[in-house]
Design an enzyme around this catalytic site. Sequence first.
Site, mmCIF file in Angstrom:
data_model
loop_
_atom_site.group_PDB
_atom_site.id
_atom_site.type_symbol
_atom_site.label_atom_id
_atom_site.label_comp_id
_atom_site.label_asym_id
_atom_site.label_seq_id
_atom_site.Cartn_x
_atom_site.Cartn_y
_atom_site.Cartn_z
ATOM 1 N N LYS A 200 0.867 -1.173 0.000
ATOM 2 C CA LYS A 200 0.000 0.000 0.000
ATOM 3 C C LYS A 200 0.905 1.226 0.000
ATOM 4 O O LYS A 200 1.643 1.469 0.953
ATOM 5 C CB LYS A 200 -0.909 0.001 1.233
ATOM 6 C CG LYS A 200 -1.855 1.197 1.294
ATOM 7 C CD LYS A 200 -2.907 1.142 0.207
ATOM 8 C CE LYS A 200 -3.896 2.305 0.338
ATOM 9 N NZ LYS A 200 -4.932 2.273 -0.703
ATOM 10 N N GLY B 222 -15.288 -3.348 -9.781
ATOM 11 C CA GLY B 222 -15.025 -3.574 -8.360
ATOM 12 C C GLY B 222 -16.223 -3.996 -7.548
ATOM 13 O O GLY B 222 -16.055 -4.561 -6.456
#
Length: 243
Positions: free
Chosen positions: A37, A170
């Site tokens: 991340k 998504g």
Amino acid sequence: MPILVITGTGTEVGKTVTTAAVAASAVAAGRSVAVLKAAQTGVRPDERGDAEEVARLAGPVAARELARYPEPLAPGTAARRAGRAPVHPHEIAEAAAKLSTEHDLVLVEGAGGLLVRFDPAGGTLADAAELLAAPVLVVAPAGLGTLNSTELTAREVRRRGLDLVGVVIGSWPTEPDLAARCNLADLPEVACAPLLGALPAGAGAFAPEVFRRTAPGWLAPRLDGTWDAEAFRVRQRPRALEH
């Protein structure tokens, strides 16, 4: 594909859950996976960040977070307001490259869209992808308005000479409307890249064992899954207007 950069067309489009699905499918295929991340915003020090959420859902993956800022803002803005050092594209690239020496697949998850700024110089996830010469996966929403943002993202990926692997929806709604159904054909056309999956709405709330078992069925073989785009389109095809 030792490194894959995963970006969204914006915020709240299912990017983290998609990253988890890609990770789970790769693990199921026998690959060692790490998730990076680049910058976590809007999360307290004691809260689970996106990388940790990927690991919770996907199973045995290495999770790393380069920086965390408390306010839910673009990383560059959040860093400035918190009085903390920003994350620069070269730091993202260096961390991903190092992880790639230890894992079969490294998933680099951005923050928001491809051109969200990370530092005062305007560095972005796209810059990190360029440094890595890494392919990019775009996560897009299903419904009305997605075509413009998807095409703009795809154009920027190609302008930089990067490989756009494809597009994943998504969050596919339980009861898709006409726009979502039509977008199954239109998304790959505007992106000039294949549709590589569609995650069911609410997949992030699945129990981890259910998520890991079913994730390959949401993604195409290019992403270690079994999902068939054409068969999915046929099932969801909108009826023609009746006269």
